[in-house]
Design a protein around this motif. Structure first.
Motif, PDB file in Angstrom:
ATOM      1  N   MET A   1     147.460  62.620  88.118  1.00 49.84           N
ATOM      2  CA  MET A   1     146.326  62.056  87.377  1.00 49.84           C
ATOM      3  C   MET A   1     145.067  62.193  88.213  1.00 49.84           C
ATOM      4  N   ASN A   2     144.018  62.694  87.658  1.00 49.36           N
ATOM      5  CA  ASN A   2     142.762  62.818  88.374  1.00 49.36           C
ATOM      6  C   ASN A   2     141.799  61.762  87.885  1.00 49.36           C
ATOM      7  N   HIS A   3     141.130  61.135  88.813  1.00 48.68           N
ATOM      8  CA  HIS A   3     140.209  60.075  88.439  1.00 48.68           C
ATOM      9  C   HIS A   3     138.783  60.539  88.618  1.00 48.68           C
ATOM     10  N   PRO A   4     137.902  60.094  87.727  1.00 47.34           N
ATOM     11  CA  PRO A   4     136.511  60.490  87.859  1.00 47.34           C
ATOM     12  C   PRO A   4     135.892  59.895  89.118  1.00 47.34           C
ATOM     13  N   THR A   5     135.011  60.647  89.751  1.00 49.72           N
ATOM     14  CA  THR A   5     134.252  60.113  90.868  1.00 49.72           C
ATOM     15  C   THR A   5     132.779  60.110  90.478  1.00 49.72           C
ATOM     16  N   SER A   6     131.990  59.383  91.213  1.00 54.60           N
ATOM     17  CA  SER A   6     130.600  59.215  90.832  1.00 54.60           C
ATOM     18  C   SER A   6     129.678  59.699  91.944  1.00 54.60           C
ATOM     19  N   HIS A   7     128.738  60.589  91.624  1.00 53.73           N
ATOM     20  CA  HIS A   7     127.712  60.988  92.587  1.00 53.73           C
ATOM     21  C   HIS A   7     126.564  61.611  91.823  1.00 53.73           C
ATOM     22  N   GLN A   8     125.483  61.859  92.511  1.00 52.93           N
ATOM     23  CA  GLN A   8     124.309  62.416  91.859  1.00 52.93           C
ATOM     24  C   GLN A   8     124.425  63.937  91.766  1.00 52.93           C
ATOM     25  N   ALA A   9     124.023  64.495  90.673  1.00 61.27           N
ATOM     26  CA  ALA A   9     124.038  65.953  90.543  1.00 61.27           C
ATOM     27  C   ALA A   9     123.128  66.358  89.405  1.00 61.27           C
ATOM     28  N   PRO A  10     122.623  67.587  89.432  1.00 63.11           N
ATOM     29  CA  PRO A  10     121.836  68.050  88.299  1.00 63.11           C
ATOM     30  C   PRO A  10     122.720  68.220  87.078  1.00 63.11           C
ATOM     31  N   ASN A  11     122.129  68.290  85.944  1.00 67.07           N
ATOM     32  CA  ASN A  11     122.948  68.445  84.748  1.00 67.07           C
ATOM     33  C   ASN A  11     122.319  69.444  83.789  1.00 67.07           C
ATOM     34  N   GLY A  12     123.080  69.784  82.790  1.00 68.36           N
ATOM     35  CA  GLY A  12     122.621  70.691  81.751  1.00 68.36           C
ATOM     36  C   GLY A  12     123.794  70.958  80.855  1.00 68.36           C
ATOM     37  N   THR A  13     123.610  71.625  79.768  1.00 72.60           N
ATOM     38  CA  THR A  13     124.766  71.956  78.952  1.00 72.60           C
ATOM     39  C   THR A  13     124.592  73.267  78.234  1.00 72.60           C
ATOM     40  N   HIS A  14     125.717  73.855  77.909  1.00 70.85           N
ATOM     41  CA  HIS A  14     125.699  75.153  77.244  1.00 70.85           C
ATOM     42  C   HIS A  14     126.107  75.074  75.787  1.00 70.85           C
TER      43      HIS A  14
ATOM     44  N   LEU B   1     139.405  65.177  77.972  1.00 70.24           N
ATOM     45  CA  LEU B   1     138.502  64.349  78.789  1.00 70.24           C
ATOM     46  C   LEU B   1     138.435  62.895  78.314  1.00 70.24           C
ATOM     47  N   ALA B   2     139.415  62.466  77.536  1.00 71.55           N
ATOM     48  CA  ALA B   2     139.387  61.102  76.986  1.00 71.55           C
ATOM     49  C   ALA B   2     139.278  60.046  78.089  1.00 71.55           C
ATOM     50  N   GLY B   3     139.993  60.246  79.191  1.00 69.26           N
ATOM     51  CA  GLY B   3     139.960  59.268  80.282  1.00 69.26           C
ATOM     52  C   GLY B   3     138.576  59.160  80.905  1.00 69.26           C
ATOM     53  N   HIS B   4     137.909  60.294  81.020  1.00 68.01           N
ATOM     54  CA  HIS B   4     136.567  60.290  81.603  1.00 68.01           C
ATOM     55  C   HIS B   4     135.567  59.633  80.652  1.00 68.01           C
ATOM     56  N   THR B   5     135.714  59.911  79.360  1.00 66.83           N
ATOM     57  CA  THR B   5     134.823  59.276  78.390  1.00 66.83           C
ATOM     58  C   THR B   5     135.026  57.759  78.403  1.00 66.83           C
ATOM     59  N   ALA B   6     136.280  57.342  78.519  1.00 62.23           N
ATOM     60  CA  ALA B   6     136.562  55.897  78.578  1.00 62.23           C
ATOM     61  C   ALA B   6     135.919  55.269  79.809  1.00 62.23           C
ATOM     62  N   SER B   7     135.902  56.016  80.914  1.00 60.71           N
ATOM     63  CA  SER B   7     135.280  55.444  82.124  1.00 60.71           C
ATOM     64  C   SER B   7     133.775  55.315  81.933  1.00 60.71           C
TER      65      SER B   7
ATOM     66  N   THR C   1     132.250  54.682  78.883  1.00 64.43           N
ATOM     67  CA  THR C   1     132.003  53.529  77.990  1.00 64.43           C
ATOM     68  C   THR C   1     132.249  52.217  78.737  1.00 64.43           C
ATOM     69  N   ALA C   2     133.202  52.217  79.686  1.00 65.51           N
ATOM     70  CA  ALA C   2     133.481  50.990  80.447  1.00 65.51           C
ATOM     71  C   ALA C   2     132.343  50.662  81.418  1.00 65.51           C
ATOM     72  N   TRP C   3     131.596  51.680  81.829  1.00 66.89           N
ATOM     73  CA  TRP C   3     130.526  51.503  82.831  1.00 66.89           C
ATOM     74  C   TRP C   3     129.228  50.980  82.203  1.00 66.89           C
ATOM     75  N   LEU C   4     129.041  51.161  80.910  1.00 66.00           N
ATOM     76  CA  LEU C   4     127.744  50.865  80.277  1.00 66.00           C
ATOM     77  C   LEU C   4     127.308  49.425  80.552  1.00 66.00           C
ATOM     78  N   PRO C   5     126.071  49.207  81.017  1.00 67.60           N
ATOM     79  CA  PRO C   5     125.600  47.861  81.354  1.00 67.60           C
ATOM     80  C   PRO C   5     125.166  47.060  80.121  1.00 67.60           C
ATOM     81  N   LEU C   6     126.131  46.715  79.288  1.00 65.83           N
ATOM     82  CA  LEU C   6     125.825  45.966  78.060  1.00 65.83           C
ATOM     83  C   LEU C   6     125.791  44.478  78.348  1.00 65.83           C
ATOM     84  N   ARG C   7     124.893  43.759  77.685  1.00 59.93           N
ATOM     85  CA  ARG C   7     124.797  42.304  77.887  1.00 59.93           C
ATOM     86  C   ARG C   7     125.822  41.578  77.026  1.00 59.93           C
TER      87      ARG C   7
END
Ligand SMILES: C[S@@+](CC[C@H](N)C(=O)[O-])C[C@H]1O[C@@H](n2cnc3c(N)ncnc32)[C@H](O)[C@@H]1O
Length: 291
Positions: free
Chosen positions: A1-14, A39-45, A47-53
Protein backbone atom coordinates in the motif's frame (compact mmCIF):
# COMPACT_ATOMS: atom_id res chain seq x y z
CA UNK A 1 0.00 0.00 0.00
CA UNK A 2 1.40 3.40 -0.90
CA UNK A 3 0.46 6.40 1.13
CA UNK A 4 0.28 9.95 -0.13
CA UNK A 5 2.98 12.32 1.05
CA UNK A 6 2.76 16.07 1.20
CA UNK A 7 5.22 18.64 -0.17
CA UNK A 8 5.31 21.71 -2.35
CA UNK A 9 5.58 21.30 -6.10
CA UNK A 10 4.50 23.02 -9.29
CA UNK A 11 1.38 21.76 -10.91
CA UNK A 12 -0.42 21.59 -14.21
CA UNK A 13 -2.55 19.17 -16.11
CA UNK A 14 -2.84 17.63 -19.51
CA UNK A 15 -6.43 16.50 -19.46
CA UNK A 16 -8.61 18.10 -22.07
CA UNK A 17 -12.27 17.24 -22.07
CA UNK A 18 -13.80 20.17 -23.87
CA UNK A 19 -14.58 18.49 -27.14
CA UNK A 20 -17.57 16.20 -27.05
CA UNK A 21 -17.20 14.32 -30.30
CA UNK A 22 -17.42 10.73 -31.47
CA UNK A 23 -16.07 7.89 -29.39
CA UNK A 24 -13.44 10.13 -27.80
CA UNK A 25 -15.76 11.04 -24.95
CA UNK A 26 -16.26 7.38 -24.08
CA UNK A 27 -12.48 6.92 -23.94
CA UNK A 28 -12.19 9.95 -21.70
CA UNK A 29 -14.98 8.70 -19.46
CA UNK A 30 -13.14 5.39 -19.13
CA UNK A 31 -9.90 7.16 -18.20
CA UNK A 32 -11.74 9.25 -15.60
CA UNK A 33 -13.35 6.12 -14.11
CA UNK A 34 -10.01 4.28 -13.96
CA UNK A 35 -8.32 7.33 -12.46
CA UNK A 36 -11.07 7.45 -9.83
CA UNK A 37 -10.63 3.77 -9.01
CA UNK A 38 -6.83 3.75 -8.87
CA UNK A 39 -6.50 7.04 -6.96
CA UNK A 40 -9.51 6.70 -4.65
CA UNK A 41 -7.29 6.56 -1.55
CA UNK A 42 -5.50 9.75 -2.52
CA UNK A 43 -8.76 11.56 -3.24
CA UNK A 44 -10.06 10.46 0.16
CA UNK A 45 -6.95 11.91 1.80
CA UNK A 46 -7.70 15.25 0.11
CA UNK A 47 -11.34 15.36 1.24
CA UNK A 48 -10.22 14.43 4.78
CA UNK A 49 -7.69 17.31 4.78
CA UNK A 50 -10.14 20.09 3.81
CA UNK A 51 -10.29 22.77 6.56
CA UNK A 52 -14.07 22.80 6.94
CA UNK A 53 -15.68 24.46 9.96
CA UNK A 54 -18.80 22.29 9.87
CA UNK A 55 -19.81 19.30 7.79
CA UNK A 56 -21.32 20.67 4.56
CA UNK A 57 -24.92 19.79 3.68
CA UNK A 58 -24.82 21.15 0.16
CA UNK A 59 -21.81 20.62 -2.08
CA UNK A 60 -21.29 21.62 -5.72
CA UNK A 61 -18.84 19.60 -7.88
CA UNK A 62 -17.84 21.76 -10.87
CA UNK A 63 -16.68 19.85 -13.95
CA UNK A 64 -17.62 16.65 -12.12
CA UNK A 65 -16.75 14.29 -14.99
CA UNK A 66 -17.86 10.74 -14.24
CA UNK A 67 -18.05 11.40 -10.50
CA UNK A 68 -14.63 10.76 -8.92
CA UNK A 69 -15.00 13.76 -6.62
CA UNK A 70 -18.76 13.45 -6.21
CA UNK A 71 -18.44 9.88 -4.90
CA UNK A 72 -15.55 10.76 -2.58
CA UNK A 73 -17.50 13.71 -1.18
CA UNK A 74 -20.69 11.67 -0.67
CA UNK A 75 -18.67 9.14 1.31
CA UNK A 76 -16.78 11.73 3.35
CA UNK A 77 -19.93 13.77 4.15
CA UNK A 78 -22.79 11.30 4.65
CA UNK A 79 -25.33 14.05 5.34
CA UNK A 80 -24.51 16.01 2.21
CA UNK A 81 -26.16 16.31 -1.17
CA UNK A 82 -24.04 17.05 -4.23
CA UNK A 83 -24.97 19.14 -7.25
CA UNK A 84 -22.77 17.71 -10.01
CA UNK A 85 -22.15 20.07 -12.93
CA UNK A 86 -20.58 19.26 -16.28
CA UNK A 87 -21.00 20.27 -19.92
CA UNK A 88 -20.68 16.67 -21.12
CA UNK A 89 -23.88 14.63 -21.33
CA UNK A 90 -21.77 11.46 -21.69
CA UNK A 91 -19.86 12.16 -18.49
CA UNK A 92 -23.04 13.00 -16.58
CA UNK A 93 -24.64 9.80 -17.84
CA UNK A 94 -21.70 7.76 -16.53
CA UNK A 95 -21.79 9.71 -13.27
CA UNK A 96 -25.44 8.76 -12.82
CA UNK A 97 -24.56 5.10 -13.38
CA UNK A 98 -21.71 5.37 -10.87
CA UNK A 99 -23.73 7.04 -8.11
CA UNK A 100 -26.60 4.62 -8.69
CA UNK A 101 -24.19 1.68 -8.31
CA UNK A 102 -23.00 3.27 -5.06
CA UNK A 103 -26.60 3.52 -3.83
CA UNK A 104 -26.39 7.33 -3.65
CA UNK A 105 -28.41 8.52 -6.65
CA UNK A 106 -30.94 10.24 -4.39
CA UNK A 107 -28.21 12.48 -2.98
CA UNK A 108 -26.97 13.76 -6.35
CA UNK A 109 -28.46 16.39 -8.65
CA UNK A 110 -26.75 16.28 -12.06
CA UNK A 111 -26.78 19.60 -13.93
CA UNK A 112 -25.64 19.94 -17.50
CA UNK A 113 -24.18 23.40 -17.99
CA UNK A 114 -21.37 25.15 -19.81
CA UNK A 115 -19.33 26.90 -17.14
CA UNK A 116 -17.87 29.20 -19.79
CA UNK A 117 -21.33 30.74 -20.26
CA UNK A 118 -21.88 34.28 -18.98
CA UNK A 119 -24.66 33.07 -16.67
CA UNK A 120 -24.53 29.88 -14.61
CA UNK A 121 -27.70 28.04 -13.63
CA UNK A 122 -28.86 28.46 -10.04
CA UNK A 123 -26.64 26.09 -8.04
CA UNK A 124 -27.89 27.22 -4.62
CA UNK A 125 -25.62 28.48 -1.82
CA UNK A 126 -23.27 25.54 -1.10
CA UNK A 127 -20.94 25.37 1.92
CA UNK A 128 -18.37 23.53 -0.21
CA UNK A 129 -17.52 23.83 -3.90
CA UNK A 130 -15.13 21.24 -5.35
CA UNK A 131 -13.41 21.56 -8.73
CA UNK A 132 -10.94 18.83 -9.65
CA UNK A 133 -9.00 19.07 -12.90
CA UNK A 134 -11.69 21.33 -14.31
CA UNK A 135 -10.74 24.95 -13.57
CA UNK A 136 -7.87 24.90 -16.06
CA UNK A 137 -10.44 24.20 -18.78
CA UNK A 138 -12.27 27.45 -18.18
CA UNK A 139 -11.94 30.04 -20.95
CA UNK A 140 -11.80 32.74 -18.25
CA UNK A 141 -10.76 31.16 -14.93
CA UNK A 142 -10.89 34.48 -13.09
CA UNK A 143 -14.55 34.96 -14.05
CA UNK A 144 -15.31 31.37 -12.96
CA UNK A 145 -13.59 31.84 -9.58
CA UNK A 146 -15.55 35.05 -8.98
CA UNK A 147 -18.81 33.26 -9.78
CA UNK A 148 -17.91 30.55 -7.24
CA UNK A 149 -17.12 33.25 -4.67
CA UNK A 150 -20.51 34.83 -5.25
CA UNK A 151 -22.34 31.51 -4.98
CA UNK A 152 -20.70 30.11 -1.81
CA UNK A 153 -22.39 30.51 1.56
CA UNK A 154 -20.46 32.97 3.77
CA UNK A 155 -17.58 31.10 5.41
CA UNK A 156 -17.84 28.39 2.76
CA UNK A 157 -14.87 26.66 1.17
CA UNK A 158 -13.74 26.27 -2.43
CA UNK A 159 -11.43 23.30 -3.03
CA UNK A 160 -9.48 23.51 -6.29
CA UNK A 161 -7.61 20.34 -7.20
CA UNK A 162 -5.23 20.31 -10.15
CA UNK A 163 -3.06 17.54 -11.55
CA UNK A 164 0.60 17.51 -12.45
CA UNK A 165 -0.22 16.03 -15.85
CA UNK A 166 -0.90 12.53 -17.09
CA UNK A 167 0.48 9.91 -14.74
CA UNK A 168 3.54 7.96 -15.81
CA UNK A 169 3.21 4.18 -15.81
CA UNK A 170 6.29 2.60 -17.40
CA UNK A 171 9.78 2.30 -15.90
CA UNK A 172 12.18 4.85 -17.41
CA UNK A 173 14.11 2.16 -19.29
CA UNK A 174 11.00 0.64 -20.92
CA UNK A 175 10.06 -0.66 -23.36
CA UNK A 176 13.08 -2.73 -24.27
CA UNK A 177 13.15 -1.65 -27.94
CA UNK A 178 12.63 2.07 -27.20
CA UNK A 179 13.73 3.03 -23.66
CA UNK A 180 12.25 6.32 -22.44
CA UNK A 181 9.33 6.11 -24.89
CA UNK A 182 6.72 7.33 -22.41
CA UNK A 183 8.49 10.66 -21.80
CA UNK A 184 8.89 11.22 -25.54
CA UNK A 185 5.17 10.50 -26.00
CA UNK A 186 4.29 13.11 -23.39
CA UNK A 187 6.66 15.65 -24.90
CA UNK A 188 5.03 15.11 -28.30
CA UNK A 189 1.51 15.14 -26.87
CA UNK A 190 2.27 18.28 -24.86
CA UNK A 191 2.68 20.21 -28.11
CA UNK A 192 -0.51 18.73 -29.50
CA UNK A 193 -2.35 19.60 -26.27
CA UNK A 194 -1.00 23.13 -25.95
CA UNK A 195 -4.47 24.60 -26.40
CA UNK A 196 -5.27 24.14 -22.69
CA UNK A 197 -3.91 27.55 -21.75
CA UNK A 198 -4.52 27.59 -17.99
CA UNK A 199 -2.86 24.30 -17.17
CA UNK A 200 -0.31 24.92 -14.43
CA UNK A 201 -1.75 28.32 -13.49
CA UNK A 202 -0.94 29.80 -10.09
CA UNK A 203 -4.31 29.01 -8.52
CA UNK A 204 -3.42 30.43 -5.10
CA UNK A 205 -2.84 33.88 -6.60
CA UNK A 206 -5.90 33.61 -8.84
CA UNK A 207 -8.09 32.63 -5.89
CA UNK A 208 -6.82 35.52 -3.78
CA UNK A 209 -7.44 37.88 -6.70
CA UNK A 210 -11.05 36.67 -6.89
CA UNK A 211 -11.62 37.61 -3.24
CA UNK A 212 -10.89 34.31 -1.46
CA UNK A 213 -8.70 33.78 1.58
CA UNK A 214 -6.44 30.86 0.71
CA UNK A 215 -6.19 28.81 3.91
CA UNK A 216 -4.15 25.89 2.71
CA UNK A 217 -2.26 24.35 -0.18
CA UNK A 218 -1.08 20.78 -0.27
CA UNK A 219 0.61 18.66 -2.89
CA UNK A 220 0.02 14.93 -2.86
CA UNK A 221 2.67 12.74 -4.44
CA UNK A 222 1.21 9.60 -5.96
CA UNK A 223 3.49 6.60 -6.40
CA UNK A 224 1.55 3.37 -6.63
CA UNK A 225 3.33 0.30 -7.79
CA UNK A 226 4.41 -2.05 -9.08
CA UNK A 227 0.78 -2.56 -9.90
CA UNK A 228 -1.20 -5.33 -8.33
CA UNK A 229 -4.54 -4.47 -9.89
CA UNK A 230 -5.83 -4.85 -13.43
CA UNK A 231 -7.10 -1.29 -13.20
CA UNK A 232 -3.56 0.12 -13.38
CA UNK A 233 -2.90 -1.76 -16.63
CA UNK A 234 -6.18 -0.61 -18.12
CA UNK A 235 -5.52 2.95 -16.96
CA UNK A 236 -2.06 2.86 -18.60
CA UNK A 237 -3.56 1.37 -21.78
CA UNK A 238 -6.36 3.96 -22.01
CA UNK A 239 -3.99 6.85 -21.36
CA UNK A 240 -1.42 5.77 -23.95
CA UNK A 241 -4.18 5.04 -26.47
CA UNK A 242 -5.43 8.59 -26.10
CA UNK A 243 -1.91 9.94 -26.52
CA UNK A 244 -1.34 7.72 -29.58
CA UNK A 245 -4.02 9.58 -31.47
CA UNK A 246 -2.17 12.87 -31.00
CA UNK A 247 1.46 11.95 -31.64
CA UNK A 248 1.34 10.44 -35.13
CA UNK A 249 3.62 12.94 -36.80
CA UNK A 250 5.77 13.79 -33.79
CA UNK A 251 7.42 10.43 -33.01
CA UNK A 252 9.99 8.44 -34.96
CA UNK A 253 8.88 5.32 -36.82
CA UNK A 254 10.74 3.20 -34.23
CA UNK A 255 8.90 4.87 -31.35
CA UNK A 256 5.53 4.51 -33.09
CA UNK A 257 6.20 0.81 -33.64
CA UNK A 258 7.12 0.32 -29.98
CA UNK A 259 4.05 2.28 -28.88
CA UNK A 260 1.78 0.25 -31.14
CA UNK A 261 3.26 -2.97 -29.72
CA UNK A 262 2.43 -1.78 -26.19
CA UNK A 263 -1.12 -0.95 -27.31
CA UNK A 264 -1.67 -4.28 -29.11
CA UNK A 265 -3.51 -6.12 -26.35
CA UNK A 266 -3.27 -9.43 -28.25
CA UNK A 267 0.47 -9.15 -28.84
CA UNK A 268 3.40 -10.34 -26.73
CA UNK A 269 4.47 -6.78 -25.81
CA UNK A 270 1.04 -5.59 -24.65
CA UNK A 271 1.18 -3.15 -21.77
CA UNK A 272 -1.45 -5.33 -20.07
CA UNK A 273 1.14 -8.14 -19.81
CA UNK A 274 3.70 -6.07 -17.97
CA UNK A 275 4.26 -6.67 -14.28
CA UNK A 276 6.34 -3.53 -13.76
CA UNK A 277 3.73 -0.79 -14.15
CA UNK A 278 3.32 1.89 -11.51
CA UNK A 279 1.29 5.10 -11.26
CA UNK A 280 3.36 8.23 -10.67
CA UNK A 281 1.88 11.72 -10.57
CA UNK A 282 1.12 14.69 -8.30
CA UNK A 283 -2.05 16.50 -7.29
CA UNK A 284 -2.24 19.89 -5.63
CA UNK A 285 -5.24 21.16 -3.70
CA UNK A 286 -5.96 24.75 -2.66
CA UNK A 287 -8.52 25.42 0.08
CA UNK A 288 -9.97 28.90 -0.34
CA UNK A 289 -12.49 30.49 2.04
CA UNK A 290 -15.18 33.02 1.27
CA UNK A 291 -14.75 35.20 4.35
C1 LIG B 1 -10.28 16.30 -16.41
S1 LIG B 1 -12.01 16.16 -16.27
C2 LIG B 1 -12.16 16.05 -14.49
C3 LIG B 1 -13.41 15.36 -14.04
C4 LIG B 1 -13.55 15.16 -12.55
N1 LIG B 1 -13.64 16.43 -11.85
C5 LIG B 1 -12.42 14.32 -11.98
O1 LIG B 1 -11.67 14.80 -11.14
O2 LIG B 1 -12.32 13.15 -12.38
C6 LIG B 1 -12.64 17.79 -16.61
C7 LIG B 1 -14.14 17.87 -16.68
O3 LIG B 1 -14.51 19.25 -16.87
C8 LIG B 1 -15.56 19.29 -17.80
N2 LIG B 1 -15.57 20.61 -18.44
C9 LIG B 1 -14.60 21.15 -19.21
N3 LIG B 1 -14.96 22.37 -19.62
C10 LIG B 1 -16.19 22.60 -19.09
C11 LIG B 1 -17.10 23.69 -19.18
N4 LIG B 1 -16.82 24.79 -19.89
N5 LIG B 1 -18.28 23.60 -18.51
C12 LIG B 1 -18.57 22.50 -17.78
N6 LIG B 1 -17.74 21.44 -17.67
C13 LIG B 1 -16.57 21.49 -18.33
C14 LIG B 1 -15.28 18.16 -18.76
O4 LIG B 1 -16.45 17.75 -19.46
C15 LIG B 1 -14.74 17.09 -17.83
O5 LIG B 1 -15.75 16.24 -17.37
Amino acid sequence: MNHPTSHQAPNGTHHDHRHEAGHGMGDQAEILDLDAEVLAGHTASITAWLPLRTAPRHIVDLGCGTGAGTLALLERFPEAEVTAVDSSAAHLHRLQQNVTAAGAADRVRPVRADLDAAEWPDLGAPELVWASASMHHMADPDAALRKVHGMLAPGGLFAVVELAGFPRFLPGDAPETAPGLEERCHAAFGHHDAHVPHRGADWGTLLAGAGFTVEGERTISVDIGPSRTDAVGRYALSSLRRIRAGVDSALTAEDLTALDQLLDTDGPHSILRRGDLSVRTERTVWAARRT
